[in-house]
Design a protein around this motif. Sequence first.
Motif, short mmCIF file in Angstrom:
data_model
loop_
_atom_site.label_atom_id
_atom_site.label_comp_id
_atom_site.label_asym_id
_atom_site.label_seq_id
_atom_site.Cartn_x
_atom_site.Cartn_y
_atom_site.Cartn_z
N ILE A 205 10.57 -2.39 -5.95
CA ILE A 205 10.39 -3.85 -5.90
C ILE A 205 9.59 -4.24 -4.66
N ASP A 206 9.93 -3.64 -3.51
CA ASP A 206 9.18 -3.92 -2.28
C ASP A 206 7.71 -3.56 -2.44
N TRP A 207 7.43 -2.41 -3.06
CA TRP A 207 6.05 -1.96 -3.25
C TRP A 207 5.29 -2.92 -4.17
N GLN A 208 5.93 -3.35 -5.27
CA GLN A 208 5.29 -4.28 -6.20
C GLN A 208 5.01 -5.62 -5.52
N CYS A 209 5.96 -6.11 -4.73
CA CYS A 209 5.77 -7.38 -4.03
C CYS A 209 4.63 -7.29 -3.03
N GLU A 210 4.58 -6.19 -2.28
CA GLU A 210 3.50 -6.00 -1.31
C GLU A 210 2.15 -5.90 -2.02
N LYS A 211 2.12 -5.18 -3.12
CA LYS A 211 0.88 -4.98 -3.87
C LYS A 211 0.33 -6.29 -4.42
N HIS A 212 1.23 -7.18 -4.87
CA HIS A 212 0.81 -8.44 -5.48
C HIS A 212 0.85 -9.62 -4.52
N GLY A 213 1.21 -9.37 -3.25
CA GLY A 213 1.18 -10.44 -2.27
C GLY A 213 2.34 -11.41 -2.37
N ALA A 214 3.44 -10.99 -2.95
CA ALA A 214 4.61 -11.86 -3.10
C ALA A 214 5.59 -11.59 -1.96
N THR B 297 2.18 -20.73 -2.30
CA THR B 297 1.36 -19.57 -2.60
C THR B 297 1.59 -18.51 -1.53
N PRO B 298 1.86 -17.28 -1.93
CA PRO B 298 2.09 -16.22 -0.95
C PRO B 298 0.87 -16.02 -0.05
N THR B 299 1.12 -15.78 1.21
CA THR B 299 0.03 -15.60 2.17
C THR B 299 -0.15 -14.14 2.55
N ALA B 300 0.68 -13.26 2.00
CA ALA B 300 0.57 -11.84 2.34
C ALA B 300 -0.71 -11.25 1.77
#
Length: 126
Positions: free
Chosen positions: A28-37, A99-102
């Motif tokens: 989940i952490d990897w998917q969130c980082e990948k998609h900027g969430a 909107t995510p800023t990552a």
Amino acid sequence: MIESLRKLPREHKVSLLILSYGKISEWIDWQCEKHGAPVVVVEPKGTSTRCPRCSSKMMENRYRVFKCPRCGFEADRDTVAVLNIEKRALTQMGGSLTTPTALQMTDVNPNRCGEPVNPLKGTLAL
């Protein structure tokens, strides 16, 4: 294999279960980082028993269905928990979903399952 797992001591079974949750958390952490969430960790305690509208203690109306005696809100306990977790996460994020800023990861070309794709053959990378 299942028989050999049944013979393990309880502590080992618990460790294996915790390990599987850890892998899901990493994914989940990897998917969130990948998609900027953003990733927001919320304390789940009491989320299925508090009313998401008025925050009062809900009463069990039927099996897995809770009803608020104060405002009359009624829903399945899983739905109540999701609404409360969302409310807590939004509070931690400052009150609104923006909107995510990552930065998004660009080194992976995700397919619909989120797995890396082999650019040469168009198949899943092994």
